[in-house]
Design an enzyme around this catalytic site. Structure first.
Site, PDB file in Angstrom:
ATOM      1  N   HIS A 172       3.889   8.321   5.590  1.00  0.00           N
ATOM      2  CA  HIS A 172       4.509   8.490   4.278  1.00  0.00           C
ATOM      3  C   HIS A 172       4.391   7.214   3.458  1.00  0.00           C
ATOM      4  O   HIS A 172       4.100   6.147   3.992  1.00  0.00           O
ATOM      5  CB  HIS A 172       5.992   8.843   4.442  1.00  0.00           C
ATOM      6  CG  HIS A 172       6.752   7.772   5.158  1.00  0.00           C
ATOM      7  ND1 HIS A 172       6.772   7.679   6.539  1.00  0.00           N
ATOM      8  CD2 HIS A 172       7.484   6.728   4.702  1.00  0.00           C
ATOM      9  CE1 HIS A 172       7.490   6.624   6.890  1.00  0.00           C
ATOM     10  NE2 HIS A 172       7.930   6.029   5.786  1.00  0.00           N
ATOM     11  N   HIS A 226       2.440   1.563   0.265  1.00  0.00           N
ATOM     12  CA  HIS A 226       1.541   1.519   1.421  1.00  0.00           C
ATOM     13  C   HIS A 226       1.861   2.663   2.374  1.00  0.00           C
ATOM     14  O   HIS A 226       2.896   3.308   2.261  1.00  0.00           O
ATOM     15  CB  HIS A 226       1.675   0.176   2.146  1.00  0.00           C
ATOM     16  CG  HIS A 226       3.022  -0.004   2.780  1.00  0.00           C
ATOM     17  ND1 HIS A 226       4.130  -0.393   2.068  1.00  0.00           N
ATOM     18  CD2 HIS A 226       3.445   0.178   4.058  1.00  0.00           C
ATOM     19  CE1 HIS A 226       5.177  -0.455   2.878  1.00  0.00           C
ATOM     20  NE2 HIS A 226       4.789  -0.101   4.094  1.00  0.00           N
TER      21      HIS A 226
END
Length: 172
Positions: free
Chosen positions: A34, A115
């Site tokens: 995620h 990220h």
């Protein structure tokens, strides 16, 4: 209860990340790959309705956008986290800022660096070795994003979706 707010990438991107996470991320089994919009935070049960309402408002003010994922990066020397870099779009920045103001006034531990974690908890030597190998590979993916998710943590440490919020006017 512990909550978090994330974007899940496509299955193809998740599969690519999980191929690495199985080997390099001890949290592999706790949460799917995620992009974190808001790090985990504590909330009381009675706050949940207000949080959900605020997230619907934020989602309605944010247009769908394209997520660009590519190259491998690291947060070293702060910590030995390896990740796929995610381009910091205006929409991602807006979502992150909205989730740290108003109802969500939690202090930030780090600046927002979008990220997708692929490794953490590595020794310095293993981190340097894996980072060196992965930086030589070519990664680039993009996908449309039209939603984000409010997660909550179960007693066994795993995370599950409480509610999904679709981006754009008229979607919530």
């Amino acid at each position: 209860m512990k909550l978090g707010i994330v974007i899940f990438p496509s299955k193809m991107i998740q599969d690519k990340a999980n191929g690495l996470r199985k080997r390099y991320d001890p949290h592999y089994a706790l949460v799917p790959p995620h992009i974190t919009l808001k790090t985990p935070f504590e909330a009381q049960d009675e706050q949940l309705e207000s949080i959900v309402n605020e997230l619907h408002t934020i989602a309605s003010k944010t247009n769908p956008f394209t997520l660009h994922v590519g190259k491998v990066g690291s947060f070293a020397p702060v910590n030995n986290v390896l990740y796929f870099k995610v381009e910091k779009t205006p929409e991602l920045t807006f979502l992150n800022e909205e989730m740290h103001s108003g109802l969500f006034t939690q202090e930030r531990e780090y600046a927002f660096v979008p990220h997708l974690t692929i490794g953490q908890g590595l020794s310095d030597a293993e981190h340097a070795d894996v980072l060196g190998r992965l930086r030589m590979k070519d990664f680039y993916y993009e996908q449309p994003i039209d939603r984000f998710h409010l997660l909550y943590q179960l007693e066994n440490g795993t995370w599950t979706v409480h509610e999904t919020f679709r981006l754009g006017k008229g979607n919530n």
